[in-house]
Design a protein around this motif. Sequence first.
Motif, PDB file in Angstrom:
ATOM      1  N   GLN A 139       0.677  -1.191   0.114  1.00  0.00           N
ATOM      2  CA  GLN A 139       0.082   0.065   0.030  1.00  0.00           C
ATOM      3  C   GLN A 139       0.991   1.301   0.089  1.00  0.00           C
ATOM      4  O   GLN A 139       0.346   2.332  -0.102  1.00  0.00           O
ATOM      5  N   LEU A 140       2.015   1.335   0.008  1.00  0.00           N
ATOM      6  CA  LEU A 140       2.868   1.992   0.063  1.00  0.00           C
ATOM      7  C   LEU A 140       2.991   3.155  -1.021  1.00  0.00           C
ATOM      8  O   LEU A 140       3.122   2.614  -2.100  1.00  0.00           O
ATOM      9  N   PRO A 141       2.734   4.544  -0.809  1.00  0.00           N
ATOM     10  CA  PRO A 141       3.146   5.299  -1.949  1.00  0.00           C
ATOM     11  C   PRO A 141       4.509   5.037  -2.662  1.00  0.00           C
ATOM     12  O   PRO A 141       5.516   4.805  -1.839  1.00  0.00           O
ATOM     13  N   PRO A 142       4.768   5.471  -3.999  1.00  0.00           N
ATOM     14  CA  PRO A 142       5.920   5.450  -4.584  1.00  0.00           C
ATOM     15  C   PRO A 142       7.187   6.119  -3.812  1.00  0.00           C
ATOM     16  O   PRO A 142       8.252   5.291  -4.107  1.00  0.00           O
ATOM     17  N   GLY A 143       7.063   6.971  -3.007  1.00  0.00           N
ATOM     18  CA  GLY A 143       8.184   7.711  -2.703  1.00  0.00           C
ATOM     19  C   GLY A 143       8.602   7.207  -1.205  1.00  0.00           C
ATOM     20  O   GLY A 143       9.275   7.909  -0.606  1.00  0.00           O
ATOM     21  N   VAL A 144       7.979   6.260  -0.774  1.00  0.00           N
ATOM     22  CA  VAL A 144       8.067   5.681   0.583  1.00  0.00           C
ATOM     23  C   VAL A 144       8.627   4.468   0.668  1.00  0.00           C
ATOM     24  O   VAL A 144       8.455   3.582  -0.155  1.00  0.00           O
ATOM     25  N   ILE A 145       9.928   4.154   1.439  1.00  0.00           N
ATOM     26  CA  ILE A 145      10.282   2.850   1.470  1.00  0.00           C
ATOM     27  C   ILE A 145      10.058   2.455   3.036  1.00  0.00           C
ATOM     28  O   ILE A 145       9.888   3.090   3.804  1.00  0.00           O
ATOM     29  N   MET A 146      10.281   1.168   3.155  1.00  0.00           N
ATOM     30  CA  MET A 146      10.219   0.208   4.465  1.00  0.00           C
ATOM     31  C   MET A 146      11.492  -0.531   4.849  1.00  0.00           C
ATOM     32  O   MET A 146      11.846  -1.283   3.681  1.00  0.00           O
ATOM     33  N   ARG A 147      11.906  -0.534   5.933  1.00  0.00           N
ATOM     34  CA  ARG A 147      13.077  -1.530   6.420  1.00  0.00           C
ATOM     35  C   ARG A 147      13.086  -1.841   7.831  1.00  0.00           C
ATOM     36  O   ARG A 147      12.401  -1.150   8.603  1.00  0.00           O
ATOM     37  N   ASP A 148      13.710  -2.887   7.785  1.00  0.00           N
ATOM     38  CA  ASP A 148      13.728  -3.646   9.258  1.00  0.00           C
ATOM     39  C   ASP A 148      14.845  -2.755  10.029  1.00  0.00           C
ATOM     40  O   ASP A 148      15.822  -3.809   9.797  1.00  0.00           O
ATOM     41  N   ILE A 149      14.741  -2.067  10.587  1.00  0.00           N
ATOM     42  CA  ILE A 149      15.984  -1.390  11.380  1.00  0.00           C
ATOM     43  C   ILE A 149      15.639  -1.107  12.757  1.00  0.00           C
ATOM     44  O   ILE A 149      16.598  -0.302  13.454  1.00  0.00           O
ATOM     45  N   LEU A 150      14.780  -1.412  13.318  1.00  0.00           N
ATOM     46  CA  LEU A 150      14.323  -1.104  14.888  1.00  0.00           C
ATOM     47  C   LEU A 150      15.397  -1.762  15.567  1.00  0.00           C
ATOM     48  O   LEU A 150      15.668  -2.854  15.482  1.00  0.00           O
ATOM     49  N   LYS A 151      16.184  -1.147  16.307  1.00  0.00           N
ATOM     50  CA  LYS A 151      17.143  -1.657  17.202  1.00  0.00           C
ATOM     51  C   LYS A 151      16.247  -2.690  18.305  1.00  0.00           C
ATOM     52  O   LYS A 151      17.065  -3.693  18.555  1.00  0.00           O
ATOM     53  N   ILE A 152      15.492  -2.509  18.822  1.00  0.00           N
ATOM     54  CA  ILE A 152      14.567  -3.226  19.612  1.00  0.00           C
ATOM     55  C   ILE A 152      13.141  -3.600  18.730  1.00  0.00           C
ATOM     56  O   ILE A 152      12.300  -2.664  18.552  1.00  0.00           O
ATOM     57  N   PRO A 153      13.338  -4.903  18.099  1.00  0.00           N
ATOM     58  CA  PRO A 153      12.293  -5.036  17.182  1.00  0.00           C
ATOM     59  C   PRO A 153      10.695  -5.222  18.052  1.00  0.00           C
ATOM     60  O   PRO A 153      10.700  -5.312  19.035  1.00  0.00           O
ATOM     61  N   LEU A 154       9.985  -4.940  17.011  1.00  0.00           N
ATOM     62  CA  LEU A 154       8.558  -4.876  17.399  1.00  0.00           C
ATOM     63  C   LEU A 154       7.835  -5.888  16.737  1.00  0.00           C
ATOM     64  O   LEU A 154       7.824  -6.103  15.399  1.00  0.00           O
ATOM     65  N   SER A 155       7.286  -6.901  17.109  1.00  0.00           N
ATOM     66  CA  SER A 155       6.548  -8.283  16.504  1.00  0.00           C
ATOM     67  C   SER A 155       5.027  -8.447  17.134  1.00  0.00           C
ATOM     68  O   SER A 155       4.987  -8.499  18.416  1.00  0.00           O
ATOM     69  N   VAL A 156       4.193  -7.884  16.417  1.00  0.00           N
ATOM     70  CA  VAL A 156       2.558  -8.217  16.764  1.00  0.00           C
ATOM     71  C   VAL A 156       2.101  -9.278  16.171  1.00  0.00           C
ATOM     72  O   VAL A 156       1.639  -8.976  15.005  1.00  0.00           O
ATOM     73  N   PRO A 157       1.834 -10.310  16.751  1.00  0.00           N
ATOM     74  CA  PRO A 157       1.170 -11.519  16.043  1.00  0.00           C
ATOM     75  C   PRO A 157      -0.486 -11.230  15.754  1.00  0.00           C
ATOM     76  O   PRO A 157      -0.939 -10.726  16.467  1.00  0.00           O
ATOM     77  N   PHE A 158      -0.661 -11.818  14.923  1.00  0.00           N
ATOM     78  CA  PHE A 158      -2.252 -11.673  14.279  1.00  0.00           C
ATOM     79  C   PHE A 158      -2.863 -13.231  14.462  1.00  0.00           C
ATOM     80  O   PHE A 158      -2.113 -14.121  14.117  1.00  0.00           O
ATOM     81  N   PHE A 159      -4.026 -13.317  15.058  1.00  0.00           N
ATOM     82  CA  PHE A 159      -4.851 -14.440  15.229  1.00  0.00           C
ATOM     83  C   PHE A 159      -5.907 -14.766  14.775  1.00  0.00           C
ATOM     84  O   PHE A 159      -6.666 -13.705  14.616  1.00  0.00           O
ATOM     85  N   ALA A 160      -6.257 -15.985  14.227  1.00  0.00           N
ATOM     86  CA  ALA A 160      -7.692 -16.205  13.887  1.00  0.00           C
ATOM     87  C   ALA A 160      -8.052 -16.950  15.146  1.00  0.00           C
ATOM     88  O   ALA A 160      -7.407 -18.003  15.409  1.00  0.00           O
ATOM     89  N   ILE A 161      -9.404 -16.689  15.748  1.00  0.00           N
ATOM     90  CA  ILE A 161      -9.830 -17.456  16.719  1.00  0.00           C
ATOM     91  C   ILE A 161     -11.095 -18.466  16.301  1.00  0.00           C
ATOM     92  O   ILE A 161     -11.851 -18.005  15.486  1.00  0.00           O
ATOM     93  N   TYR A 162     -10.850 -19.928  16.331  1.00  0.00           N
ATOM     94  CA  TYR A 162     -12.300 -20.596  15.790  1.00  0.00           C
ATOM     95  C   TYR A 162     -12.412 -21.714  16.813  1.00  0.00           C
ATOM     96  O   TYR A 162     -11.757 -22.137  17.492  1.00  0.00           O
ATOM     97  N   SER A 163     -13.618 -22.375  16.509  1.00  0.00           N
ATOM     98  CA  SER A 163     -14.308 -23.400  17.378  1.00  0.00           C
ATOM     99  C   SER A 163     -14.386 -24.671  16.338  1.00  0.00           C
ATOM    100  O   SER A 163     -15.261 -24.479  15.405  1.00  0.00           O
ATOM    101  N   PRO A 164     -13.871 -25.802  16.757  1.00  0.00           N
ATOM    102  CA  PRO A 164     -13.860 -27.008  15.639  1.00  0.00           C
ATOM    103  C   PRO A 164     -15.391 -27.301  15.738  1.00  0.00           C
ATOM    104  O   PRO A 164     -15.572 -27.843  14.550  1.00  0.00           O
TER     105      PRO A 164
END
Length: 142
Positions: free
Chosen positions: A93-118
């Motif tokens: 979704q980034l506009p053409p003039g924008v870049i994304m890099r994995d440079i955080l000294k203290i990483p941030l990871s936020v997991p996404f879950f799906a919750i379901y009932s068998p």
Amino acid sequence: MPKLIPQKLYDENWQVTAAKDSPLWKLDEPERGMLKEQTIITLVNDQYDSVHRHCIKHRLGKRMIETNFLMTQLELVNAGLEIAILPPFVQKQLPPGVIMRDILKIPLSVPFFAIYSPQWSVLFSPGTIPNFQGTDTFSLIQ
């Protein structure tokens, strides 16, 4: 309530997003990784609120401002006014003039879950239509 099972869908390090000509990219490595002197734009109290907490906890950036919408956040980043910390799947979704890099000294990871009932996943399998009858029973029409 039937037994619910979490299924992790996504768990990658979030990345710093900034305009190509942002002063951030010119900083030395330690300063860049701590977002020194940067203003960080975050989304207001939604699923990305963890960015705000992460930045405060680890003293990242100079200050934070908030917006309500991802597209507004990306346009502010594109204008060179701020930076953002976003999950890598936003890169499409980034506009053409924008870049994304994995440079955080203290990483941030936020997991996404799906919750379901068998139990419910069998009842609502493809090709079935729920037919609720009464207040406490239902049947399926196939």
